[in-house]
Design a protein around this motif. Structure first.
Motif, PDB file in Angstrom:
ATOM      1  N   PRO C 133       0.983 -62.840  43.003  1.00 22.53           N
ATOM      2  CA  PRO C 133       0.140 -62.008  42.140  1.00 22.53           C
ATOM      3  C   PRO C 133      -0.420 -62.736  40.914  1.00 22.53           C
ATOM      4  N   GLU C 134       0.392 -63.589  40.293  1.00 21.40           N
ATOM      5  CA  GLU C 134      -0.102 -64.284  39.096  1.00 21.40           C
ATOM      6  C   GLU C 134      -1.306 -65.152  39.425  1.00 21.40           C
ATOM      7  N   GLU C 135      -1.207 -65.846  40.545  1.00 21.99           N
ATOM      8  CA  GLU C 135      -2.285 -66.743  40.956  1.00 21.99           C
ATOM      9  C   GLU C 135      -3.517 -65.935  41.367  1.00 21.99           C
ATOM     10  N   GLU C 136      -3.288 -64.882  42.142  1.00 22.65           N
ATOM     11  CA  GLU C 136      -4.414 -64.080  42.633  1.00 22.65           C
ATOM     12  C   GLU C 136      -5.145 -63.403  41.477  1.00 22.65           C
ATOM     13  N   PHE C 137      -4.373 -62.931  40.524  1.00 20.39           N
ATOM     14  CA  PHE C 137      -5.010 -62.275  39.373  1.00 20.39           C
ATOM     15  C   PHE C 137      -5.857 -63.273  38.592  1.00 20.39           C
ATOM     16  N   LEU C 138      -5.294 -64.466  38.389  1.00 17.47           N
ATOM     17  CA  LEU C 138      -6.033 -65.492  37.651  1.00 17.47           C
ATOM     18  C   LEU C 138      -7.305 -65.883  38.401  1.00 17.47           C
ATOM     19  N   ASN C 139      -7.212 -66.014  39.729  1.00 20.47           N
ATOM     20  CA  ASN C 139      -8.406 -66.319  40.525  1.00 20.47           C
ATOM     21  C   ASN C 139      -9.468 -65.245  40.355  1.00 20.47           C
ATOM     22  N   PHE C 140      -9.023 -63.988  40.338  1.00 24.88           N
ATOM     23  CA  PHE C 140      -9.963 -62.876  40.160  1.00 24.88           C
ATOM     24  C   PHE C 140     -10.688 -62.991  38.817  1.00 24.88           C
ATOM     25  N   VAL C 141      -9.918 -63.242  37.766  1.00 22.55           N
ATOM     26  CA  VAL C 141     -10.509 -63.334  36.429  1.00 22.55           C
ATOM     27  C   VAL C 141     -11.475 -64.514  36.341  1.00 22.55           C
ATOM     28  N   ARG C 142     -11.061 -65.668  36.920  1.00 21.68           N
ATOM     29  CA  ARG C 142     -11.928 -66.852  36.876  1.00 21.68           C
ATOM     30  C   ARG C 142     -13.227 -66.590  37.651  1.00 21.68           C
ATOM     31  N   ASP C 143     -13.096 -65.846  38.730  1.00 16.70           N
ATOM     32  CA  ASP C 143     -14.266 -65.535  39.545  1.00 16.70           C
ATOM     33  C   ASP C 143     -15.212 -64.601  38.770  1.00 16.70           C
ATOM     34  N   VAL C 144     -14.656 -63.542  38.202  1.00 17.21           N
ATOM     35  CA  VAL C 144     -15.476 -62.585  37.458  1.00 17.21           C
ATOM     36  C   VAL C 144     -16.217 -63.268  36.307  1.00 17.21           C
ATOM     37  N   SER C 145     -15.536 -64.232  35.691  1.00 15.26           N
ATOM     38  CA  SER C 145     -16.104 -64.852  34.486  1.00 15.26           C
ATOM     39  C   SER C 145     -16.866 -66.140  34.788  1.00 15.26           C
ATOM     40  N   ASP C 146     -16.887 -66.559  36.053  1.00 14.93           N
ATOM     41  CA  ASP C 146     -17.475 -67.870  36.386  1.00 14.93           C
ATOM     42  C   ASP C 146     -16.866 -68.972  35.548  1.00 14.93           C
ATOM     43  N   ASN C 147     -15.593 -68.866  35.297  1.00 19.31           N
ATOM     44  CA  ASN C 147     -14.981 -69.845  34.403  1.00 19.31           C
ATOM     45  C   ASN C 147     -13.619 -70.278  34.946  1.00 19.31           C
ATOM     46  N   PHE C 208     -16.557 -59.472  30.871  1.00 23.82           N
ATOM     47  CA  PHE C 208     -16.656 -58.016  31.011  1.00 23.82           C
ATOM     48  C   PHE C 208     -18.092 -57.509  31.175  1.00 23.82           C
ATOM     49  N   LEU C 209     -19.050 -58.423  31.234  1.00 19.34           N
ATOM     50  CA  LEU C 209     -20.453 -57.997  31.339  1.00 19.34           C
ATOM     51  C   LEU C 209     -20.708 -57.143  32.592  1.00 19.34           C
ATOM     52  N   PHE C 210     -19.933 -57.382  33.653  1.00 22.77           N
ATOM     53  CA  PHE C 210     -20.175 -56.606  34.895  1.00 22.77           C
ATOM     54  C   PHE C 210     -20.027 -55.101  34.664  1.00 22.77           C
ATOM     55  N   LEU C 211     -19.240 -54.702  33.661  1.00 20.48           N
ATOM     56  CA  LEU C 211     -19.095 -53.260  33.378  1.00 20.48           C
ATOM     57  C   LEU C 211     -20.353 -52.682  32.722  1.00 20.48           C
ATOM     58  N   ALA C 212     -21.189 -53.563  32.174  1.00 15.44           N
ATOM     59  CA  ALA C 212     -22.487 -53.110  31.638  1.00 15.44           C
ATOM     60  C   ALA C 212     -23.585 -53.259  32.680  1.00 15.44           C
ATOM     61  N   ASN C 213     -23.224 -53.869  33.803  1.00 15.30           N
ATOM     62  CA  ASN C 213     -24.235 -54.224  34.817  1.00 15.30           C
ATOM     63  C   ASN C 213     -23.971 -53.503  36.143  1.00 15.30           C
ATOM     64  N   GLY C 214     -23.508 -52.270  36.072  1.00 12.84           N
ATOM     65  CA  GLY C 214     -23.307 -51.463  37.281  1.00 12.84           C
ATOM     66  C   GLY C 214     -22.250 -52.007  38.225  1.00 12.84           C
ATOM     67  N   GLY C 215     -21.364 -52.866  37.707  1.00 10.36           N
ATOM     68  CA  GLY C 215     -20.284 -53.382  38.532  1.00 10.36           C
ATOM     69  C   GLY C 215     -20.558 -54.746  39.145  1.00 10.36           C
ATOM     70  N   ASN C 216     -21.760 -55.273  38.880  1.00 12.63           N
ATOM     71  CA  ASN C 216     -22.130 -56.570  39.469  1.00 12.63           C
ATOM     72  C   ASN C 216     -22.074 -57.710  38.456  1.00 12.63           C
ATOM     73  N   LYS C 217     -21.673 -58.886  38.944  1.00 17.25           N
ATOM     74  CA  LYS C 217     -21.760 -60.088  38.113  1.00 17.25           C
ATOM     75  C   LYS C 217     -23.223 -60.389  37.844  1.00 17.25           C
ATOM     76  N   LEU C 218     -23.516 -60.895  36.657  1.00 18.79           N
ATOM     77  CA  LEU C 218     -24.900 -61.193  36.325  1.00 18.79           C
ATOM     78  C   LEU C 218     -25.374 -62.465  37.034  1.00 18.79           C
ATOM     79  N   SER C 219     -24.486 -63.446  37.136  1.00 17.49           N
ATOM     80  CA  SER C 219     -24.886 -64.761  37.652  1.00 17.49           C
ATOM     81  C   SER C 219     -25.367 -64.715  39.102  1.00 17.49           C
ATOM     82  N   ASP C 220     -24.655 -64.005  39.949  1.00 18.72           N
ATOM     83  CA  ASP C 220     -25.001 -64.032  41.382  1.00 18.72           C
ATOM     84  C   ASP C 220     -25.117 -62.626  41.979  1.00 18.72           C
ATOM     85  N   ASN C 221     -25.087 -61.610  41.078  1.00 18.54           N
ATOM     86  CA  ASN C 221     -25.227 -60.210  41.522  1.00 18.54           C
ATOM     87  C   ASN C 221     -24.118 -59.751  42.480  1.00 18.54           C
ATOM     88  N   LYS C 222     -23.044 -60.509  42.546  1.00 18.26           N
ATOM     89  CA  LYS C 222     -21.915 -60.138  43.404  1.00 18.26           C
ATOM     90  C   LYS C 222     -21.245 -58.865  42.855  1.00 18.26           C
TER      91      LYS C 222
END
Lengths: 307, 307, 307, 307
Positions: C133-147, C208-222
């Motif tokens: 879980p620790e790794e998966e959660f971190l991967n999720f956050v890195r993915d959401v933030s492109d960082n 957290f920008l995806f919460l202002a963008n209808g649930g989608n990442k801004l960079s790739d619209n995922k």
């Protein structure tokens, strides 16, 4: 028990406390009560051998307030027996004496007859039973005490009513759960009336002596309560008689008892005596500061206790 | 008091209850406790005249559970005196026996030593005081009971630990307020251990007889507690010994006492006797169904009571 | 919305607040947090037109603490959908953020996912779902933030664990009701870890920008969350994001948002932007003093609000 | 927003729900309310483009009950501004809508203006301010709605008064803390009167449209509240408008709104419209069963929401 010794201890402890600072605050929420002399200090004891001894302001009258709840409970218990417990409990409250929280959790069933909510339910029962509850209750008290001169103070009852918003809230709250059967205003009038009952320390001990005498009046051996009922009232006095300080009182004093907000306290040693104290300044739990102090030292020095 | 009469009443009431339905539920949250035979039913009495009488399963061993809290309290009280009350109260709890609500309101100060939170604080005190608290506590119990064979049940202690999430929560919660000084896991281990102490009905009454004897052991008159301390422990037993049913117990039975979740109960008549009952099915308040029933009938029929 | 105007207001309000007294107290119960410079003050905004603007200490890293609860909730919501609400509610708590009272009344069901108890239940769900879980959660956050450089701070996680008695209590309490499925210590380790996640203000807004963008990442619209799920997360942020001050925040600021005990705050204007503030001194409700002040003035001066 | 589309969705959802079972219970504690036809079901929408659309029983009159609390709050807010918040809060209550527990903890300060206690304090403010509060309040409502025919129902006010013990308790309880300045009976009479205000669905939306229009009446652009005040009222409606179900309503519907115990609901989409529903059967939280259902489907299908 050596009565001469008891008298000596009473005198010693009384003088000791008289010379110490009188801490605490008089009840201020009832205008009329704040007019009482806060330095009043009286003691009285009556034994089942009919010995009496009083000291200080033991003949000064005051409103017995919540101590009257014991008498209304005894009257209801005498008339209706164990059925009264369908509408209220016998457990210590565990919160401030006029708390509505407990009532909300328990759907309008007060935890015991000595918190305000429980006393209101007892009043409601007496109103349903009697055509003239105020008169009947007064007759009962006069009979128990062999004192036809005892009376309510209309002035104090009016004063309590004028400031009794919390009790109005309590009574209407219980009514909303259906555990008050009569109109709240009728119940409250009776409640304020019985709290205004006036006695002095000597009258208090003579009135409550039957609880030390197996339920019988000393004068004519007339039964007020059965032996079993008397035991139960004494148990309730021990576990619930001092609001949120009942445990502390049992712990330090070790006698069944009851306090009132005008500074009165009674305590019972079963098969021995009833003792009363009057001192109007109250500690933060609402019990007489000097009254508690006196009883703690008195029971420690005499080694009197039910435990 | 007529001991022959007492024995007769015990036999009558025992047989009466034995022939009635055994209601209630055994404790199920501790796996090991649910293996006990729910129909076990034993009674034992020991008087300060050293008379003994037992009936039924009075020699069957069981874990005394919360009854052990009285012994740990006595040990802490003996060692540290009145200072222990700086960290816990002496008031009835007014809510379920393991409630965290009260602790939140009172900033980590348990209302009394017989609810779990209070017993944990007492354990913490003993751990701070002794190098080997488990051993020292056991020595104390063996000494009080004149019985070097008394012991913990590691199996039951382990079983309680495996299911003790609520107690882990309690202990860490108090720690967060600073009222536990040692590591919560250390305190909990000791707590589970002392709850696992095993006795039979006879051993129970002999252990607790000093509370009916002014604080002194009967065998050698050695003082366990002073007379004043003994009075205070008995007062606490009366106001707080039966969780949220303490008022009911005082009302119906009228003796200081303590129950445990394995179905044991002790009750004290000061200057007279200690009586114990064992019957594992519990009422909904967590006290032995038959134990309460027995004591109510026993005190009613003998008119024994402190009130 | 005029972005140039927004920038101007941000600068004005930032300077205004910088020149006023910085009231409040830093979190002291976690040793490591008390070492942070209390005068740090950073602002950052990222719009869905991909405009960015930062001021002050907007590149200083801090542990995002409770703000991470939004990310763990989003991950659990994404994976398990509406079934997560069987184990926790969506109602404001109405009491202090770590209160056990509510849990006792509601049998272990936390009122919402942003109080500690609710966040622990979400952690428990993720532990049951993932092998790591620790790794998966971190991967999720890195993915959401492109960082890919975002990470936990082991030092802070350890520090929180060393002082986390209240959370240990909470987790074991919920476990006692059966609403934690894994071992409490495992759940707590994961919980302390995710609270230790470190970001600066810019990273926060991009995450957290995806919460202002209808649930989608801004960079790739995922799609991170569906539009409906995003709406629901924003609703929860508005009603429950600021502990017992959520109503006040909605009232004065009028944006969905979340605060952390290290002084971070994010706020969302749906379809417009995400803004973050960092200032470690907290008001008595546990929210950043300057953070709240800034957002109140910012929304008043720009007339930005969802209402 | 496409108004034609909106109308179509309203018709679809209305018909869908009409064909499903109508669950829930009508309010029974007010005798007069239980006489209303429980199958009544009306919808009405009014947009700030002055478009109107109604369906079903949208012209049937009912007492708007707690929805009137929004109007009394607006009037007090208009007159006294932010000073009103010295006597009540803006936080969700977190407990049942008429709970006295919260008041006891907070010394008579209601958590928000939409629980009964808060509405009583607002009534008290209006009574202190106006010579004829009933008349002035009615004038205000008639003015806001451009409808001089709106009126109280004396019959319903009397019916509520006859059964209003809980509200009598609340009002006297707050009075005991000093946060009611006038006589409780005066405050209660006014409170029962304003709850009895009668409207139909169309009148409701026209009355409350100013909250969707930046605080201005649509007809003549007259300002009822400032833009900032309007935002704050909408924020309060979102966080506190549905008693203990406010979080759920924000989560599922995502609009500021308010319900009444006679089955009415209003909801606001700022800068767009006001919508109302009437259906008297209530769910267990006291909100219209069909009203909530309708709004959930309506906002899901139109994707209308503030989030």
């Amino acid at each position: 028990m050596d009565y001469t010794e008891i008298k000596k201890v009473i005198e010693q402890v009384y003088n000791l406390i008289l010379n110490e600072e009188n801490k605490g605050q008089q009840a201020s929420y009832i205008p009329e009560l704040s007019r009482v002399n806060g330095e009043s200090f009286g003691i009285h004891i009556t034994t089942i051998q009919n010995e009496e001894f009083g000291l200080g302001d033991n003949t000064g009258k005051f409103s017995i307030q919540s101590i009257a709840k014991v008498l209304s409970l005894c009257l209801a218990f005498k008339i209706m027996g164990e059925t009264i417990w369908e509408r209220l409990g016998v457990e210590p409250a565990g919160t401030a004496f006029n708390s509505l929280v407990q009532l909300e959790n328990d759907k309008g069933i007060p935890r015991n007859p000595f918190i305000n909510s429980g006393a209101l339910v007892i009043c409601d029962m007496l109103i349903s039973h009697f055509r003239n509850p105020e008169e009947e209750f007064l007759n009962f008290v006069r009979d128990v005490s062999d004192n036809p001169l005892l009376d309510y103070s209309q002035k104090i009852a009016d004063s309590e009513k004028s400031a009794g918003y919390r009790n109005v809230a309590l009574c209407n709250f219980i009514k909303s759960f259906g555990n008050i059967r009569n109109e709240p205003s009728t119940v409250l009038d009776f409640y304020f009336k019985l709290c205004s009952l006036e006695m002095n320390c000597g009258e208090l001990t003579r009135t409550f002596l039957f609880l030390a005498n197996g339920g019988n009046k000393l004068s004519d051996n007339k039964s007020i309560l059965t032996k079993s009922q008397t035991k139960r009232i004494n148990a309730l006095l021990l576990t619930c008689g001092f609001y949120d300080e009942s445990g502390e009182f049992a712990f330090k004093v070790g006698l069944p008892g009851k306090s009132g907000v005008d500074g009165g306290i009674i305590a019972i040693q079963p098969n021995e005596f009833c003792i009363s104290i009057w001192s109007p300044r109250l500690n933060e739990k609402g019990n007489s500061y000097r009254g508690l102090k006196f009883l703690e030292l008195f029971t420690t020095n005499t080694q009197v206790s039910i435990f």
